[in-house]
Design a protein around this motif. Sequence first.
Motif, mmCIF file in Angstrom:
data_model
loop_
_atom_site.group_PDB
_atom_site.id
_atom_site.type_symbol
_atom_site.label_atom_id
_atom_site.label_comp_id
_atom_site.label_asym_id
_atom_site.label_seq_id
_atom_site.Cartn_x
_atom_site.Cartn_y
_atom_site.Cartn_z
ATOM 1 N N ARG A 242 0.924 -1.422 0.308
ATOM 2 C CA ARG A 242 0.217 -0.036 -0.155
ATOM 3 C C ARG A 242 0.548 1.032 0.370
ATOM 4 O O ARG A 242 2.285 1.582 0.771
ATOM 5 N N VAL A 243 0.451 2.120 -0.381
ATOM 6 C CA VAL A 243 1.073 3.204 -0.473
ATOM 7 C C VAL A 243 1.327 4.100 0.803
ATOM 8 O O VAL A 243 2.455 4.701 0.324
ATOM 9 N N GLU A 244 0.268 3.679 1.288
ATOM 10 C CA GLU A 244 0.348 4.453 2.857
ATOM 11 C C GLU A 244 1.783 3.570 3.659
ATOM 12 O O GLU A 244 2.352 4.113 4.570
ATOM 13 N N ASP A 245 2.479 2.596 3.427
ATOM 14 C CA ASP A 245 2.917 2.015 3.747
ATOM 15 C C ASP A 245 4.898 2.348 2.806
ATOM 16 O O ASP A 245 5.430 1.454 3.444
ATOM 17 N N THR A 246 4.665 3.466 2.345
ATOM 18 C CA THR A 246 5.757 3.422 1.652
ATOM 19 C C THR A 246 6.359 4.749 1.763
ATOM 20 O O THR A 246 5.730 5.708 1.900
ATOM 21 N N ARG A 247 7.849 5.182 1.483
ATOM 22 C CA ARG A 247 7.913 6.641 1.473
ATOM 23 C C ARG A 247 9.288 7.120 0.353
ATOM 24 O O ARG A 247 9.399 5.900 -0.063
ATOM 25 N N ARG A 248 8.846 7.386 -1.312
ATOM 26 C CA ARG A 248 9.455 7.246 -2.628
ATOM 27 C C ARG A 248 10.296 8.682 -1.911
ATOM 28 O O ARG A 248 10.182 9.652 -1.683
ATOM 29 N N GLU A 249 11.599 8.179 -2.609
ATOM 30 C CA GLU A 249 12.578 9.140 -2.888
ATOM 31 C C GLU A 249 13.694 9.005 -4.084
ATOM 32 O O GLU A 249 14.480 8.756 -4.446
ATOM 33 N N GLY A 250 12.732 9.941 -4.913
ATOM 34 C CA GLY A 250 13.281 9.930 -6.629
ATOM 35 C C GLY A 250 13.151 8.426 -7.314
ATOM 36 O O GLY A 250 11.687 8.658 -7.449
ATOM 37 N N ASP A 251 13.666 7.783 -7.836
ATOM 38 C CA ASP A 251 13.399 6.829 -8.411
ATOM 39 C C ASP A 251 13.555 5.971 -7.620
ATOM 40 O O ASP A 251 13.269 4.388 -8.575
ATOM 41 N N GLU A 252 13.369 5.455 -5.974
ATOM 42 C CA GLU A 252 12.960 4.841 -5.447
ATOM 43 C C GLU A 252 11.984 4.590 -5.016
ATOM 44 O O GLU A 252 11.491 6.114 -4.343
ATOM 45 N N VAL A 253 11.758 3.570 -4.026
ATOM 46 C CA VAL A 253 11.046 3.687 -3.033
ATOM 47 C C VAL A 253 11.374 2.367 -1.558
ATOM 48 O O VAL A 253 11.533 1.506 -1.829
ATOM 49 N N LEU A 254 10.643 3.450 -0.598
ATOM 50 C CA LEU A 254 11.032 2.771 0.953
ATOM 51 C C LEU A 254 10.335 2.159 1.330
ATOM 52 O O LEU A 254 8.593 2.643 1.204
ATOM 53 N N LEU A 255 10.181 0.665 1.198
ATOM 54 C CA LEU A 255 8.697 -0.123 1.984
ATOM 55 C C LEU A 255 8.454 0.216 3.080
ATOM 56 O O LEU A 255 9.636 -0.893 3.369
ATOM 57 N N PHE A 256 7.806 0.124 4.121
ATOM 58 C CA PHE A 256 7.991 0.120 5.622
ATOM 59 C C PHE A 256 6.813 -1.421 5.715
ATOM 60 O O PHE A 256 6.861 -1.056 7.389
ATOM 61 N N ALA A 257 6.948 -2.373 5.330
ATOM 62 C CA ALA A 257 5.780 -3.281 5.235
ATOM 63 C C ALA A 257 5.849 -3.929 4.155
ATOM 64 O O ALA A 257 5.476 -4.126 3.060
ATOM 65 N N PRO A 258 5.965 -5.555 4.554
ATOM 66 C CA PRO A 258 6.260 -6.689 3.674
ATOM 67 C C PRO A 258 4.916 -6.328 2.063
ATOM 68 O O PRO A 258 3.458 -5.769 2.344
ATOM 69 N N ALA A 259 4.919 -6.489 0.712
ATOM 70 C CA ALA A 259 4.392 -6.194 -0.384
ATOM 71 C C ALA A 259 3.050 -7.934 0.064
ATOM 72 O O ALA A 259 3.455 -8.814 0.513
ATOM 73 N N SER A 260 2.360 -7.701 -0.561
ATOM 74 C CA SER A 260 0.958 -8.784 -0.341
ATOM 75 C C SER A 260 0.161 -9.455 -1.533
ATOM 76 O O SER A 260 -0.331 -8.396 -2.432
ATOM 77 N N PRO A 261 -0.068 -10.648 -2.264
ATOM 78 C CA PRO A 261 -0.240 -11.314 -2.733
ATOM 79 C C PRO A 261 -1.632 -10.839 -2.646
ATOM 80 O O PRO A 261 -2.932 -10.589 -3.526
ATOM 81 N N LYS A 262 -2.225 -10.267 -1.568
ATOM 82 C CA LYS A 262 -4.104 -10.221 -1.523
ATOM 83 C C LYS A 262 -4.476 -8.995 -1.777
ATOM 84 O O LYS A 262 -6.182 -8.923 -1.755
ATOM 85 N N ASP A 263 -3.938 -8.296 -2.349
ATOM 86 C CA ASP A 263 -4.509 -6.465 -2.642
ATOM 87 C C ASP A 263 -4.230 -7.202 -4.441
ATOM 88 O O ASP A 263 -4.562 -6.115 -5.423
ATOM 89 N N ILE A 264 -4.060 -8.995 -4.988
ATOM 90 C CA ILE A 264 -4.430 -8.891 -6.159
ATOM 91 C C ILE A 264 -5.231 -8.859 -6.343
ATOM 92 O O ILE A 264 -5.687 -10.410 -6.061
#
Length: 404
Positions: A115-137
């Motif tokens: 989820r975008v709420e669990d991330t922070r964009r830094e230029g061409d990179e993104v920091l993920l603060f939570a695991p990515a999940s298949p359940k939102d597909i």
Amino acid sequence: MRANLSVEEALELVLAEARGEPGVEELPLGEALGRVLAEDLASLADHPDQDDTAIDGYACREADALGASRESPARLRVIGESPAGRPFRGRVGPGEAVAVYTGAPIPEGTDAVVRVEDTRREGDEVLLFAPASPKDIRPKGDDLRRGEVYLRRGDLLTPGRLGLAAAMGHPQVRVFRPPRVGILSTGDEVVEPGEPLPYGGVYNSNAYSLLGLVREAGGEPVLLGKVEDEPQRVLARLEGAGRLDLLLTSGGVSMGEYDVVRKVLEERGEVLFWKVKQQPGGPLLLARLDGLPVLGLPGNPVSSMVTFFLYGRPFLYRLLRRTEPPYRALRAKALTPFRGAAGKKVFRRGILSFEGELVVRTTGNQSSGVLRSMALGNALVVIPPDQEVREGEAVEAIPLTFVL
């Protein structure tokens, strides 16, 4: 002719007369609200047509975000974006991510979304603060699968079903034509609203109550005006009613000297039954006139509406092959007493509401001439023969679905 039937026996005979089938027409989807499907509808497409995302965020490989947290974020390179309608066409490799937006296809090479709420964009990179999940597909065909039937013949096209038909890819639908229902008021005392009201006269409320009930049940009301209590005039109006699927009369079916509708139908038609053990609406009549079903409703306004709701509405539902029942009974707690009647099933007018539980209270005066009870009430409280309902007892209530 049968007489003094139970409500159940009368309804069975009424439904047996709904033998025909209305015509069919094809309508653009935008004109089909409130109509009844004449054929099954299968989906012409999968929905979604690809695996897509249910959220805004970043699609990546699940393995690249395992254990991601605020304290130990995962860092991925953003190689593109995938908004709805403009999917990302490339392939996502290890350590990479694509910005995705709700409804967009999941890029090739990814199997999870954060989820975008669990991330922070830094230029061409993104920091993920939570695991990515298949359940939102949402997998391909999660909602609709091509070739499967989701709407059936006899379904009423509600707003939700119109949307479903559109999602399945149908620009038009085949629907039943509304059955034509004639409405004839009888009585020397009846005058149209707007006319001078003579001494002892009443305005023709039944025609308009029944018009609303017929239309709400899926029929096409045909107002035939009113006719005086004179047998030849009544017969002429009945025989000249034109092409109809059902004819409703109000008044003239009781036992008085001027109740000529019943006498005319006994002489020139075939009366299938007269009188039902119910209150209000006991002097109900079912007849055939030159093959046309005729429901002779009592003249009192409440009796006229209640008998149509209990018998005319099911008739139209049967004719239209409706998949839903014409009405449903609920259990509610009585907040006021309801009086019954000896040997008769009684239908009192009530106000149904939810107050922590489903409750019903009387509308007040229950006379069959008090039309206000049908305007104020939103339910019929059903009392079996020879019974009373005391305050606090459970009772059966039928919502009047024409009341919003």
